[in-house]
Write an enzyme that holds these catalytic residues in place. Structure first.
Site, PDB file in Angstrom:
ATOM      1  CG  MET A   1      -2.114  -1.071   1.318  1.00 31.05           C
ATOM      2  SD  MET A   1      -3.463  -0.728   2.023  1.00 31.05           S
ATOM      3  CE  MET A   1      -3.090  -0.646   3.535  1.00 31.05           C
TER       4      MET A   1
ATOM      5  CG  ASN B   1       4.561   5.570   4.145  1.00 38.51           C
ATOM      6  OD1 ASN B   1       4.668   5.352   5.438  1.00 38.51           O
ATOM      7  ND2 ASN B   1       5.154   6.971   3.703  1.00 38.51           N
ATOM      8  CG  LEU B   2       7.167   1.590  -0.979  1.00 32.17           C
ATOM      9  CD1 LEU B   2       7.919   1.158  -2.153  1.00 32.17           C
ATOM     10  CD2 LEU B   2       6.379   0.420  -0.633  1.00 32.17           C
ATOM     11  CG  HIS B   3       8.405   0.505   6.013  1.00 27.89           C
ATOM     12  ND1 HIS B   3       8.657  -0.978   6.131  1.00 27.89           N
ATOM     13  CD2 HIS B   3       6.787   0.696   6.281  1.00 27.89           C
ATOM     14  CE1 HIS B   3       7.335  -1.472   6.230  1.00 27.89           C
ATOM     15  NE2 HIS B   3       6.280  -0.610   6.320  1.00 27.89           N
TER      16      HIS B   3
ATOM     17  CG  HIS C   1       6.694  -1.754   2.175  1.00 21.11           C
ATOM     18  ND1 HIS C   1       6.730  -0.706   2.892  1.00 21.11           N
ATOM     19  CD2 HIS C   1       5.619  -2.549   2.383  1.00 21.11           C
ATOM     20  CE1 HIS C   1       5.493  -0.653   3.125  1.00 21.11           C
ATOM     21  NE2 HIS C   1       4.628  -1.471   2.969  1.00 21.11           N
TER      22      HIS C   1
ATOM     23  CD  GLN D   1      -6.208  -3.498   3.410  1.00 23.12           C
ATOM     24  OE1 GLN D   1      -5.992  -4.126   2.379  1.00 23.12           O
ATOM     25  NE2 GLN D   1      -5.329  -3.218   4.273  1.00 23.12           N
TER      26      GLN D   1
ATOM     27  CD  GLU E   1       8.127 -14.793   9.467  1.00 18.45           C
ATOM     28  OE1 GLU E   1       8.370 -14.383  10.483  1.00 18.45           O
ATOM     29  OE2 GLU E   1       8.301 -15.797   8.749  1.00 18.45           O
TER      30      GLU E   1
ATOM     31  CG  ASP F   1       0.547  -6.974   7.712  1.00 13.91           C
ATOM     32  OD1 ASP F   1      -0.299  -6.539   8.418  1.00 13.91           O
ATOM     33  OD2 ASP F   1       1.696  -6.617   7.204  1.00 13.91           O
TER      34      ASP F   1
ATOM     35  CD  GLN G   1      -1.695  -8.967   4.460  1.00 12.47           C
ATOM     36  OE1 GLN G   1      -2.541  -7.863   4.980  1.00 12.47           O
ATOM     37  NE2 GLN G   1      -0.548  -8.671   4.026  1.00 12.47           N
TER      38      GLN G   1
END
Ligand code: AMP
Length: 285
Positions: free
Chosen positions: A26, A28-30, A33, A57, A146, A148, A151
């Site tokens: 989604m 806002n990469l860190h 990701h 979601q 992991e 999430d 998920q």
């Protein structure tokens, strides 16, 4: 890196690719990701990352409108890693407004546990978009964190139940130096609250170390109390069978503690593995 916004253009570009590694996000990469991207690059040559803030979601009172969106910075990070395609459709491309009675994919029971207990449409929104993305990208493998945990187990079950034929690779949680799991929502916290947020993992570590078959309720209750004292509003903290997401049984092979808590209205989730050998030992032995 090609930046593609439409399904048609994406599919034209993927026509000749036999093996595609896919990382849905989604944005806002860190570093969490980016660890998925790096893992994908060790498996295959051609990587596709998607950035789509999936409105399906988010519940009506959740943070869809304030979810951090940083496309320009995200593009730079993906370009630096040599990603082949960034697919960043807008909502209308993924979910056309003229579409009525959208088909949903819902996995019963496991979607109602843990995060699903307070976010009733969360996993149905995720499963629906994941299947759409899989049908659009047609990847060989998909990469999930992991972080999430629920998920990732639900998506594995979805793929198995519906014979999706895409391999799921999961990667460990990437953390800040403080221990706090990297998350796009951390950007909503100021420096002082960020320090406080790291206490969630500290609490999980301590619970994971001390939890046993004969004290688990007490350990989780104490962890909850301790988090409340530290300023968290705890949604849940549960000990589960890591593979089924249900309560631990005599068949359980792997254990995990999952937790979600709010700090200044920002929802944080985290989880930790528990050694089954230690868990089965009696206290004090
Ligand atoms: P999101 O953008 O939050 O939907 O996350 C996209 C993917 O990145 C999901 O598979 C997440 O589990 C994964 N991810 C998010 N944070 C982390 C983290 N701290 N460590 C590893 N993976 C992560």
């Amino acid at each position: 890196m090609k930046i593609i916004k439409t399904i048609k253009e994406l599919q034209q570009n993927l026509k000749t690719q036999e093996l595609v590694e896919f990382i849905p996000t989604m944005g806002n990469l860190h570093s969490g990701h980016l660890s998925l991207v790096k893992k994908a690059q060790t498996f295959g040559k051609y990587t596709v990352v998607s950035i789509f803030v999936n409105n399906l979601q988010f519940g009506p009172n959740e943070d869809l409108n304030t979810y951090p969106r940083t496309l320009v910075e995200d593009i730079k990070k993906l370009e630096a890693l040599g990603v082949d395609i960034l697919f960043c459709p807008n909502t209308d491309e993924m979910l056309p407004t003229n579409q009525v009675d959208l088909t949903f994919i819902k996995i019963p029971k496991v979607s109602e546990l843990h995060c699903g207990a307070s976010r009733p449409i969360f996993f149905q929104g995720i499963c629906t978009i994941i299947i759409k993305l899989i049908n659009i990208v047609k990847p060989t493998r998909i990469y999930l964190g992991e972080k999430d945990w629920q998920q990732s187990i639900i998506i594995k079950k979805l793929f198995q139940d519906l014979n999706v034929g895409v391999e799921v690779i999961t990667t460990p949680i990437v953390r800040e130096e403080s221990g706090l799991a990297c998350s796009s929502r951390n950007n909503k916290l100021d420096n002082q609250t960020l320090e406080q947020a790291a206490l969630l993992y500290e609490e999980l570590e301590s619970a994971a170390k001390n939890i046993k078959h004969n004290n688990w309720k007490e350990i989780l209750e104490n962890a909850k109390k301790s988090l409340l004292d530290k300023g968290f509003k705890v949604d849940y903290i549960n000990l589960i069978d890591a593979n089924t997401l249900y309560e631990v049984t005599s068949d359980t092979k792997e254990l995990r503690i999952l937790a979600a808590a709010y700090l200044n209205k920002v929802r944080l989730i985290d989880n930790i593995s528990v050694s089954i050998g230690d868990y089965l030992q009696d206290e004090g032995t």
